[in-house]
Design an enzyme around this catalytic site. Structure first.
Site, PDB file in Angstrom:
ATOM      1  CB  SER A 692      -0.941   0.010   1.206  1.00  0.00           C
ATOM      2  OG  SER A 692      -0.202   0.000   2.405  1.00  0.00           O
ATOM      3  CE  LYS A 735      -3.739   1.456   4.662  1.00  0.00           C
ATOM      4  NZ  LYS A 735      -3.510   0.949   3.300  1.00  0.00           N
TER       5      LYS A 735
END
Length: 798
Positions: A692, A735
């Site tokens: 990611s 996140k």
């Protein structure tokens, strides 16, 4: 009985010619008397006593003959063996009970020619059998020595023979007398002893005795081996047996047990009352029959009792009644857990189906989320709400298949698996069983516990789960299984395929604040012995505790910090200070010390080569800055920060993309040949991996290569390909929480992650701008500013 030779013999072989032709006869029941031996006898029959009285005036001589049938009370001549022994009555004693005790000494063998009882007692016309002379040859001497050796061997093997007999035997050289002496001390059968008595040839008689003694040595040797093997077990169990007998006597005195035989009857009654299924009932009956045949103190008897107790203790037909009131269940879940709305909704849906269709298959939910978010306590709350027993089984670190399926009873210390033990503990056949930490199961040479769980959890086969210890099927289909895990990657694929994964995200700061107020502070006050009169924790103190003293997705560490405050106040109260303490943000450090974490914050200004990425860890989301630096070199790529293989590959992919699009990105062509590129991710002691960070690395690289600063209010996450495509990633909720906590204004996400944002509550995304991208060029357009006028001389601009 041991018989001895007399030191002074009344008659010798040479004097047998003086013996009368007719003598009184004494029948013998179960003994054979040999010449030259002294033997005590008890005489009870009247005929026999009269025979002895008539023998006393006639030189005390009498004939001793053995009966063919010892049970015959009135024997005649036909009932006696034809060869007997002429003996002298050495002593006579009449006892008070009407019996006569005599001591006789054998003199010579004799043949009974005719037996009568005309005088009121038995008389026999006899003919003595003279002892033949023997020539001492080597063979005879060897035979004598062999017999003497066998006699000594018999003594060493444990047969009781007096020292006088051994001494006399050692001094004898006459084969006939040695044979008679040995035969009288062998305790041979009557038939064998009579055959030796009837043998006139001394050498043949000694050979026959030698054969009997050799057989006796063999028997005694085997007997000694058996005794030696059993002795060890007897020595070990002797103390235990003695103590058990004492315990049994004490219990009988107290009336706790009536008889040892009642144990089997008690088990039979328990088997009948348990209403076992047919296979289990047959196995219990079979094992009970084995127990009945064993000694109560045998080692195997203890194992069988343990097995029967375990089998009968299981809830074969015991169920707890479900009370599925959805409003009540929802109220209990809300009272015990704040937030977690998706998980609560899924649990309520499953319970609604069970209420409408009670015979539905067991619930198979797997709660996946970071530590401390309430996975385990959710299971306990569900069990409490619907009235089921709760069984908690921790699978973390389990690497032996027998922990699930049980051990076979052939092994020492065998016991059932954790599933059966959990049911025994619950006492019902339909508990809620929480299998905790299923992602931490091991796998080694002892088997694969995750594979063993397939039989436990699969609704198609767990109705006949077979534990190795029980050996009979048990129905697990009524059990409600709930599993927990931190991640799904380490769960075996076949097992993961059977589970419905329900993900639990970390709590927001606001959620943690509410949880602290409702649950954690009252709980820690009670555990510390405090009340609201002693301590008050302000909202500002709780917020600072959450932000500066904890860094987690759950609330475990937050509870520890609150407990730390309570303990310090409890000490003051215990020392006599009764004043109320109020903890605020200003005095929080007096109780918790220096803050452990600095607050996440954006950079003070836009910088070249520094990009903010969003990371997802086991304890929640985090903002991770990726730094890129140009160095004089030959086009190499240096990666630091303890990066994993996947993360390194993302960096190489980003660099390859930058090289292939250098002109479009405004990068000078000679930069790649004249400079090295150093990529570093701070906090280098912490391992980092995953795809990611791909677009974050690409943004930092392009920023350093093109001298374009990265906007400080922008954070991003996404995987990059060599073509520049941006692929979706996981952990979007965590996140976004991290970005919000750090003050990020704009979040760049892969376009395919847009549905994940829609599931996040509106209050969490309020004030954030989301940019959804499909290609990395869109990332650069959103994150990079205009090119810098000059190239920095050294390092990254701080």
């Amino acid at each position: 009985m041991t018989h001895e030779l007399s030191d002074e013999l009344p008659l010798t072989n040479e004097g047998t010619g003086d013996i009368p032709d007719t003598l009184p006869l004494l029948p013998l029941r179960d003994i054979v008397i040999f010449p030259f031996l002294i033997v005590p006898l008890f005489v009870q029959r009247e005929k026999s006593q009269r025979a002895i009285e008539n023998a006393l005036p006639n030189r005390r001589l009498i004939v001793l003959a053995t009966q063919r049938n010892p049970e015959d009370e009135d024997p005649t001549g036909d009932d006696l063996h034809r060869v007997g022994t002429i003996a002298a009555v050495m002593r006579l004693l009449k006892t008070g009970d009407g019996r006569v005790r005599i001591l006789v000494q054998g003199l010579a063998r004799a043949t009974l020619l005719r037996v009568t009882d005309e005088a009121g007692y038995l008389q026999a016309q006899v003919q003595t059998i003279p002892e033949a002379s023997v020539e001492m040859t080597l063979e005879v001497e060897a035979l004598i020595r062999a017999v003497k050796g066998l006699l000594e061997r018999i003594v060493t093997l444990g047969k009781q023979i007096s020292a006088e007999v051994l001494a006399i035997a050692a001094s004898l050289d006459d084969p006939g007398r040695l044979a008679d002496l040995c035969a009288s001390n062998l305790d041979a059968k009557l038939s064998d002893a009579q055959a030796i008595l009837e043998e006139a040839d001394p050498i043949a008689r000694l050979r026959r005795v030698h054969d009997l003694m050799a057989r006796e040595v063999g028997i005694l040797t085997v007997q000694q081996e058996i005794s030696s093997q059993a002795k060890g077990e007897i020595d070990r169990s002797q103390r235990e047996f003695y103590l058990r007998q004492q315990l049994k006597a004490i219990q009988q005195e107290l009336g706790e047990i009536s008889d040892a035989g009642d144990e089997v009857a008690a088990y039979q009654e328990k088997i009948a009352e348990a209403r076992l299924p047919e296979p289990a009932r047959e196995e219990a009956t079979r094992q009970l029959k084995r127990l009945e045949r064993l000694h109560p103190d045998a080692a195997e008897a203890g194992l069988l009792r343990t097995y029967l107790d375990t089998l009968l203790a299981l809830p074969w037909n015991t169920f707890s009644e479900d009370h599925i009131d959805l409003q009540h269940v929802k109220a209990v879940l809300d009272a015990d857990h704040y937030g977690l709305e998706k998980v609560k909704e899924r649990i309520l849906e499953a319970l609604a189906v069970r209420r409408l269709k009670p015979d539905t298959k067991g619930l198979l939910l797997c709660l996946v989320g970071p530590p401390g978010v309430g996975k385990t306590s959710l299971g306990r709350s569900v069990a409490k709400a619907i009235g089921r027993k709760f069984v908690h089984i921790s699978l973390g670190g389990v690497h032996d298949e027998a922990e699930i399926r049980g051990h076979r009873r052939t092994y020492v210390g065998a016991m059932p698996g954790r599933i059966i033990l959990g049911l025994q503990q619950a006492g019902t056949k339909n508990p809620l069983m929480l299998l905790d930490e299923v992602d931490k199961l091991g796998n080694d040479f002892r088997g694969d516990p995750a594979s063993a769980l397939l039989e436990v959890l699969d609704p198609e086969q767990n109705h006949a789960f077979r534990d190795n210890y029980l050996g009979v099927p048990f129905d697990l289909s009524k059990v409600m299984f709930l599993l927990t895990a931190n991640v799904t990657d380490t769960i075996q694929p076949a097992l993961r395929d059977r589970l419905e994964i329900v993900r639990l995200s970390g709590y927001t700061q606001e959620e943690k604040l509410v949880i602290a107020r409702r649950h954690l502070v009252p709980k820690q006050l009670a555990e510390s012995g405090l009340t609201g009169k002693h301590l008050a924790i302000t909202e500002s103190a709780l917020r600072m505790t959450i932000a500066r003293y904890t860094r987690e997705a759950g609330v475990r560490q937050l509870e520890r910090e609150i407990g730390k405050m309570c303990r310090k106040v409890a000490r003051r109260v215990a020392e006599g200070d009764s004043g109320k303490v109020t903890i605020t943000a200003a005095n929080l450090s007096d109780y918790l010390g220096v803050p452990k974490f600095k607050a996440d914050a954006i950079l003070s200004q836009d910088r070249i080569g520094v990009a903010a990425g969003l990371a997802w860890t086991s304890v929640g989301g985090d903002v991770m800055h990726v730094e890129a630096l140009l160095l004089r070199g030959k086009g190499g790529l240096l990666l630091t920060g303890k990066l994993g293989e996947v993360m390194k590959e993302s960096a190489h992919a980003a660099l390859s993309y930058a090289k292939s699009r250098a002109r479009e990105l405004g990068i000078e062509p000679d930069v790649f040949t004249q400079h090295d590129l150093h990529i570093h991710v701070p906090e280098g002691a912490i391992p980092k991996d995953g795809p990611s960070a791909g677009i974050t690395m690409a943004t930092a690289m392009v920023s350093a290569l093109s001298r374009r600063p990265v906007r400080r209010t922008v954070a991003m996450t996404g995987e990059i390909t060599l073509r520049g495509d941006v692929l979706p990633v996981g952990g979007i909720r965590e996140k976004i929480l991290a970005a919000r906590r750090a003050g990020i204004k704009t979040v760049i996400l892969p376009a395919q992650n847009q549905p994940d944002v829609r599931d996040i509550p509106a209050e969490l995304v309020k004030g954030l701008k989301f940019i959804y991208v499909q290609e990395v060029s869109e990332v650069f357009a959103a994150a990079l500013g205009k090119a810098a006028k000059t190239l920095p001389a050294k390092g990254v601009n701080k």
